[in-house]
Design an enzyme around this catalytic site. Structure first.
Site, mmCIF file in Angstrom:
data_model
loop_
_atom_site.group_PDB
_atom_site.id
_atom_site.type_symbol
_atom_site.label_atom_id
_atom_site.label_comp_id
_atom_site.label_asym_id
_atom_site.label_seq_id
_atom_site.Cartn_x
_atom_site.Cartn_y
_atom_site.Cartn_z
ATOM 1 C CG HIS A 179 13.040 -0.838 -2.120
ATOM 2 N ND1 HIS A 179 13.471 0.055 -3.183
ATOM 3 C CD2 HIS A 179 12.216 -0.445 -1.570
ATOM 4 C CE1 HIS A 179 12.790 1.228 -2.891
ATOM 5 N NE2 HIS A 179 11.626 1.002 -2.477
ATOM 6 C CG HIS B 191 3.169 -0.420 -6.075
ATOM 7 N ND1 HIS B 191 3.078 -1.052 -5.585
ATOM 8 C CD2 HIS B 191 4.257 0.101 -6.436
ATOM 9 C CE1 HIS B 191 3.332 0.159 -4.450
ATOM 10 N NE2 HIS B 191 4.684 0.842 -5.526
#
Length: 188
Positions: A37, A121
């Site tokens: 995720h 990120h």
């Protein structure tokens, strides 16, 4: 107590592509494909009352749909001492606005602002020191990391649409964290 964070869910086909570039080595604990995720905001431990306030506060976070481009690979804190291995996220102003609005709404519930800059990120793995084998019995880690940071994985690029974010509960286990979606918040 519940350990909470907000994130953008990654479509199944993109998670599959991300899993295909995860480096393999005994000293790298890969993020399971189902758990990949993009974290927006780590909230931390909350009691039931604060969790209810967070669930409600996030309903006030307005944003419009946008595209995310994942591009390249890297590591934190640096290549000579890597701990977190990640896929990069190109900055998008709507994502920045979403993060800022979320910070404001969470602050109103009593959650302090995050003190560090937002560096989106996707964590693909964590480098660890294996206690199970002597160093001379393991393949060297350096070539695997070099390939991840400079080889084909570093040229990875994919774009997908974002029309919601989620509030997750994270439970820590010996094999890593398991995330469960508590609520999804749609774009305007």
């Amino acid at each position: 107590m519940m350990r909470l964070f907000t994130a953008i869910a990654i479509p199944d086909d993109v998670r599959e592509k991300l899993a295909s570039i995860q480096p393999e080595h005994p000293d790298i604990r890969q993020t399971p494909e189902s758990q990949i995720h993009l974290t927006l905001r780590f909230i931390g431990e909350t009691d039931k009352t604060l969790t209810r306030r967070v669930l409600h506060a996030l309903t006030h976070v307005a944003f419009r749909p946008f595209e995310i481009t994942l591009s390249g690979t890297g590591c934190f804190p640096n290549p000579s001492s890597p701990y977190v291995l990640w896929a990069g996220v190109r900055y998008h102003p709507v994502m920045g606005d979403l993060y800022d609005t979320m910070q404001e709404e969470l602050f109103r519930t009593g959650i302090p602002y995050q003190n560090r800059a937002f560096h989106p990120h996707i964590t693909l793995g964590r480098v660890r020191q294996s206690e199970k084998k002597r160093p001379d019995e393991k393949p060297p880690l350096a070539p695997v990391l070099e390939d991840f940071l400079q080889g084909e994985a570093s040229r990875f690029e994919v774009t997908f649409d974002v029309n919601c974010f989620r509030l997750y509960q994270s439970r820590l286990h010996s094999g890593g964290a398991i995330h469960h979606c508590l609520r999804e918040y749609k774009a305007d």
